[in-house]
Design a protein around this motif. Structure first.
Motif, mmCIF file in Angstrom:
data_model
loop_
_atom_site.group_PDB
_atom_site.id
_atom_site.type_symbol
_atom_site.label_atom_id
_atom_site.label_comp_id
_atom_site.label_asym_id
_atom_site.label_seq_id
_atom_site.Cartn_x
_atom_site.Cartn_y
_atom_site.Cartn_z
ATOM 1 N N GLY A 38 0.787 -1.224 0.000
ATOM 2 C CA GLY A 38 0.000 0.000 0.000
ATOM 3 C C GLY A 38 0.821 1.278 0.000
ATOM 4 N N GLU A 39 2.135 1.128 -0.123
ATOM 5 C CA GLU A 39 3.007 2.298 -0.110
ATOM 6 C C GLU A 39 3.239 2.816 -1.532
ATOM 7 N N LEU A 40 3.364 4.134 -1.647
ATOM 8 C CA LEU A 40 3.678 4.741 -2.947
ATOM 9 C C LEU A 40 5.093 5.316 -2.863
ATOM 10 N N VAL A 41 6.015 4.693 -3.578
ATOM 11 C CA VAL A 41 7.395 5.168 -3.586
ATOM 12 C C VAL A 41 7.683 5.803 -4.943
ATOM 13 N N THR A 42 8.145 7.043 -4.917
ATOM 14 C CA THR A 42 8.526 7.691 -6.163
ATOM 15 C C THR A 42 10.026 7.499 -6.373
ATOM 16 N N LEU A 43 10.416 7.205 -7.619
ATOM 17 C CA LEU A 43 11.818 7.071 -7.982
ATOM 18 C C LEU A 43 12.172 8.330 -8.755
ATOM 19 N N VAL A 44 13.070 9.122 -8.214
ATOM 20 C CA VAL A 44 13.369 10.406 -8.851
ATOM 21 C C VAL A 44 14.866 10.546 -9.088
ATOM 22 N N GLY A 45 15.208 11.241 -10.146
ATOM 23 C CA GLY A 45 16.616 11.471 -10.451
ATOM 24 C C GLY A 45 16.751 11.815 -11.915
ATOM 25 N N PRO A 46 17.941 12.235 -12.321
ATOM 26 C CA PRO A 46 18.135 12.657 -13.701
ATOM 27 C C PRO A 46 17.989 11.505 -14.676
ATOM 28 N N SER A 47 17.856 11.827 -15.929
ATOM 29 C CA SER A 47 17.745 10.832 -16.984
ATOM 30 C C SER A 47 18.975 9.924 -16.993
ATOM 31 N N VAL A 65 2.775 1.065 -5.070
ATOM 32 C CA VAL A 65 3.104 1.781 -6.304
ATOM 33 C C VAL A 65 4.576 2.157 -6.383
ATOM 34 N N LEU A 66 5.187 1.877 -7.517
ATOM 35 C CA LEU A 66 6.477 2.484 -7.871
ATOM 36 C C LEU A 66 6.190 3.488 -8.971
ATOM 37 N N PHE A 67 6.621 4.725 -8.758
ATOM 38 C CA PHE A 67 6.267 5.828 -9.649
ATOM 39 C C PHE A 67 7.543 6.555 -10.068
ATOM 40 N N VAL A 68 7.911 6.436 -11.327
ATOM 41 C CA VAL A 68 9.131 7.080 -11.828
ATOM 42 C C VAL A 68 8.833 8.500 -12.296
ATOM 43 N N THR A 69 9.670 9.425 -11.905
ATOM 44 C CA THR A 69 9.552 10.791 -12.418
ATOM 45 C C THR A 69 10.937 11.443 -12.382
ATOM 46 N N HIS A 70 11.156 12.448 -13.256
ATOM 47 C CA HIS A 70 12.398 13.201 -13.091
ATOM 48 C C HIS A 70 12.118 14.542 -12.421
ATOM 49 N N ASP A 71 10.860 14.711 -12.008
ATOM 50 C CA ASP A 71 10.405 15.989 -11.452
ATOM 51 C C ASP A 71 10.342 15.864 -9.920
ATOM 52 N N ILE A 72 11.258 16.506 -9.234
ATOM 53 C CA ILE A 72 11.352 16.367 -7.773
ATOM 54 C C ILE A 72 10.067 16.847 -7.097
ATOM 55 N N GLU A 73 9.438 17.899 -7.659
ATOM 56 C CA GLU A 73 8.178 18.376 -7.064
ATOM 57 C C GLU A 73 7.096 17.304 -7.116
ATOM 58 N N GLU A 74 7.021 16.634 -8.266
ATOM 59 C CA GLU A 74 6.045 15.555 -8.404
ATOM 60 C C GLU A 74 6.364 14.426 -7.436
ATOM 61 N N ALA A 75 7.652 14.104 -7.323
ATOM 62 C CA ALA A 75 8.080 13.016 -6.436
ATOM 63 C C ALA A 75 7.685 13.294 -4.990
ATOM 64 N N ALA A 121 12.633 7.762 -3.427
ATOM 65 C CA ALA A 121 13.935 7.159 -3.671
ATOM 66 C C ALA A 121 14.707 8.082 -4.610
ATOM 67 N N VAL A 122 15.727 8.709 -4.077
ATOM 68 C CA VAL A 122 16.522 9.651 -4.865
ATOM 69 C C VAL A 122 17.668 8.883 -5.521
ATOM 70 N N TYR A 123 17.636 8.837 -6.860
ATOM 71 C CA TYR A 123 18.615 8.058 -7.611
ATOM 72 C C TYR A 123 19.809 8.886 -8.039
ATOM 73 N N GLY A 124 20.930 8.195 -8.119
ATOM 74 C CA GLY A 124 22.119 8.724 -8.781
ATOM 75 C C GLY A 124 22.926 7.547 -9.277
ATOM 76 N N HIS A 125 23.225 7.508 -10.551
ATOM 77 C CA HIS A 125 24.106 6.478 -11.120
ATOM 78 C C HIS A 125 23.826 5.046 -10.669
ATOM 79 N N GLY A 126 22.610 4.581 -10.888
ATOM 80 C CA GLY A 126 22.310 3.178 -10.633
ATOM 81 C C GLY A 126 22.126 2.809 -9.178
#
Ligand code: ADP
Ligand code: ADP
Length: 230
Positions: A30-39, A192-202, A210-215
């Motif tokens: 039931g958790e919604l985790v956003t995955l955010v970070g650059p392309s 939910v896993l929700f990918v975005t590159h928009d930190i505001e949306e995340a 989840a703040v991504y950098g280089h894998g």
């Protein structure tokens, strides 16, 4: 419970690119985790490993305690709704028929499938009596994405994977879609896993971010912690 578990997952593509590097994390039911970070930092690769569009090179992924490699592929797809940036709707089917595709595949009777589709359209904010008989090219971009969300929910999957689902619509429409999605999620409580590159949306959507950098995931925290970080 721990619904999605990544255990030391690495993905190397054949050309040698390490897209995901020894990733371990858990998502609660039931958790919604956003995955955010650059392309290019591995968000989409992470997501596609959950429904086995991509196989990890190392490590394993558990879904509700079960290694996903042991789950029948048809069952896996039925358990996981998937929404991408440009949802592919059947151009020669109406909105209602597009939404009812999954119930039909599940062998439901036509009338039952159409009732379910109408409910789902209501849920995503499209009045079925207005939009149900339209064709995809008679909808705005935002409305097509709503149909994509409705269709992904049709089999009532416990898990939703969303890859920049609101990325291609203008900012005003995006905010509408975000609000509607939050309302919907409060009702259906999917994992939910929700990918975005928009930190505001995340930050807006995520129970955790989840703040991504280089894998790798550099930080996995609730919004307040992410915003408060130096
Ligand atoms: P994101 O979703 O964060 O933009 P991706 O997961 O799409 O990142 O990509 C991560 C890295 O893997 C990038 O360097 C990308 O170029 C690379 N990559 C993605 N798909 C492939 C592929 N099929 N073959 C080789 N490299 C790929
Ligand atoms: P949204 O804010 O949902 O993106 P738009 O501004 O793109 O909506 O469109 C506004 C209205 O015009 C919507 O109600 C949509 O149904 C309608 N519309 C958009 N494109 C078409 C079309 N090709 N045919 C008929 N109606 C359309």
């Amino acid at each position: 419970g721990r619904f999605i578990v990544f255990e030391n997952v690495t993905k190397r593509y054949p050309d040698g690119t390490t897209a995901v590097d020894d990733l371990s994390f858990e998502v609660a039911e039931g958790e919604l985790v956003t995955l955010v970070g650059p392309s290019g930092c591995g968000k989409t690769t992470t997501m596609k490993m959950v429904n086995r569009l991509i196989e990890p090179s190392e490590g394993r992924i558990l879904l509700d305690g079960e290694d996903i490699r042991a789950v029948d592929p048809v069952r896996l797809r039925r358990h996981i709704g998937y929404v991408i940036q440009q949802v592919g709707l059947f151009p020669h089917k109406t909105v209602l028929e597009n939404t009812a595709t999954v119930p039909r595949l599940l062998g439901w009777q036509r009338a039952k499938g159409r009732r379910r589709a109408a409910e789902l359209l209501e849920l995503v904010g499209l009045d079925p009596s207005v939009y149900g008989d339209r064709y995809p090219d008679q909808l705005s971009g935002g409305q097509r994405q709503r149909v994509g969300v409705a269709r992904a929910l049709a089999a009532d999957p416990p898990v939703l994977l969303m890859d920049e689902p609101f990325g291609a619509v203008d900012p005003v429409v995006r905010e509408h879609l975000q609000n509607e999605f939050l309302r919907l999620q409060a009702e259906v409580r999917k994992t939910v896993l929700f990918v975005t590159h928009d930190i505001e949306e995340a930050v807006r959507l995520g129970d955790r971010i989840a703040v991504y950098g280089h894998g790798r995931i550099e930080q996995l925290d609730p919004p307040a912690r992410v915003l408060g970080a130096p």
